[in-house]
Design a protein around this motif. Structure first.
Motif, mmCIF file in Angstrom:
data_model
loop_
_atom_site.group_PDB
_atom_site.id
_atom_site.type_symbol
_atom_site.label_atom_id
_atom_site.label_comp_id
_atom_site.label_asym_id
_atom_site.label_seq_id
_atom_site.Cartn_x
_atom_site.Cartn_y
_atom_site.Cartn_z
ATOM 1 N N TRP A 66 -38.553 24.303 1.741
ATOM 2 C CA TRP A 66 -38.287 25.676 1.306
ATOM 3 C C TRP A 66 -39.089 26.037 0.064
ATOM 4 C CZ3 TRP A 66 -36.273 26.590 -3.515
ATOM 5 C CH2 TRP A 66 -35.707 25.492 -4.172
ATOM 6 N N ASN A 67 -39.471 25.058 -0.756
ATOM 7 C CA ASN A 67 -40.217 25.350 -1.981
ATOM 8 C C ASN A 67 -41.716 25.081 -1.816
ATOM 9 O OD1 ASN A 67 -39.943 22.597 -1.797
ATOM 10 N ND2 ASN A 67 -39.322 22.299 -3.912
ATOM 11 N N ARG A 98 -38.284 35.332 -2.432
ATOM 12 C CA ARG A 98 -38.933 34.583 -1.353
ATOM 13 C C ARG A 98 -38.301 33.198 -1.216
ATOM 14 N NH1 ARG A 98 -43.711 34.449 -3.442
ATOM 15 N NH2 ARG A 98 -44.105 36.584 -2.812
ATOM 16 N N SER A 101 -34.745 33.339 0.272
ATOM 17 C CA SER A 101 -34.749 33.485 1.725
ATOM 18 C C SER A 101 -35.102 32.163 2.407
ATOM 19 C CB SER A 101 -35.736 34.581 2.136
ATOM 20 O OG SER A 101 -35.711 34.766 3.532
ATOM 21 N N ARG A 102 -36.077 31.466 1.871
ATOM 22 C CA ARG A 102 -36.468 30.175 2.445
ATOM 23 C C ARG A 102 -35.337 29.156 2.339
ATOM 24 N NH1 ARG A 102 -42.321 28.708 -0.095
ATOM 25 N NH2 ARG A 102 -43.568 30.379 0.772
ATOM 26 N N TYR A 103 -34.684 29.115 1.178
ATOM 27 C CA TYR A 103 -33.586 28.164 0.992
ATOM 28 C C TYR A 103 -32.451 28.485 1.957
ATOM 29 C CZ TYR A 103 -30.321 25.002 -1.172
ATOM 30 O OH TYR A 103 -29.431 23.980 -1.380
ATOM 31 N N GLU A 106 -33.303 27.258 5.397
ATOM 32 C CA GLU A 106 -33.259 25.805 5.548
ATOM 33 C C GLU A 106 -31.839 25.264 5.474
ATOM 34 O OE1 GLU A 106 -34.809 22.080 3.001
ATOM 35 O OE2 GLU A 106 -36.393 23.393 3.776
ATOM 36 N N HIS A 177 -31.881 38.089 5.589
ATOM 37 C CA HIS A 177 -33.308 37.811 5.403
ATOM 38 C C HIS A 177 -34.119 39.111 5.324
ATOM 39 C CE1 HIS A 177 -33.240 33.478 5.612
ATOM 40 N NE2 HIS A 177 -32.430 33.554 6.657
#
Length: 192
Positions: A66-67, A98, A101-103, A106, A177
């Motif tokens: 995610w990072n 951003r 949303s990714r975290y 996941e 999201h």
């Protein structure tokens, strides 16, 4: 008469952080580090289009953390000497949204709690996790939440907080999201 060197058998009894503080080394090193230029961030190049395999996945696709694309927070020698955590990685408000949303993608999404035993998080839980992993500051999170609220109000969905919006019955993860994506675009357009 020259001064003798300190006996090396007593060095293990020295309190190095206190000694460094008294000698002014901490301030001197912090001033030096503050004067260094920020590391150059390389642009991400788009991946070439590839044909999908039998399962519908593109050949050569790889799951990314995610990072991905952001540096990991690292403790410096000075941080270890004075026993403090690493300084947070400086990110923009758009970058925080951003990463949130990714975290969320996941870890998984839930409603009604910040997180659960399986590790799933709500919108606030994802923002807290990004902050806890060392990305941005509390000020960055507050500004990001303001952008989320601005988007909610601008799109005709007034609410008292993003958390109430997240927990509303019938809400879907895709909507969260989409909201984060619009808030990120708004922050980018504002240059924050």
């Amino acid at each position: 008469m020259p001064a003798s060197a300190p006996p090396f058998d007593r060095l293990d009894r020295l309190d190095l952080p206190v000694l460094a503080q008294h000698l002014g080394l901490v301030e001197e090193i912090e001033q030096y580090l503050a004067g260094l230029p920020a590391p150059e961030r390389l642009p991400l190049l788009p991946l070439p289009a590839v044909e999908p395999d039998r399962d519908g996945e593109p050949y050569g696709s790889v799951q990314q953390a995610w990072n991905f694309g952001y540096p990991l927070p690292r403790r410096t020698l000075l941080d270890r000497l004075v026993r403090r955590p690493a300084r947070p990685v400086a990110i923009t408000v758009a970058g925080h949204l951003r990463l949130t949303s990714r975290y969320l993608a996941e870890a998984g999404w839930i409603q009604g709690a910040m997180w659960d035993a399986a590790g799933r998080v709500c919108l606030l839980g994802a923002q807290t996790a990004v902050l806890a992993h060392g990305y941005g500051t509390a000020y960055t999170v507050r500004r990001a939440r303001t952008q989320v609220m601005e988007v909610l109000h601008a799109t005709g969905r007034p609410t008292a907080s993003p958390d109430l919006w997240n927990d509303r019955p019938g809400r879907r993860q895709a909507e969260v999201h989409a909201l984060l994506l619009r808030a990120e675009a708004r922050a980018e357009s504002l240059g924050i």
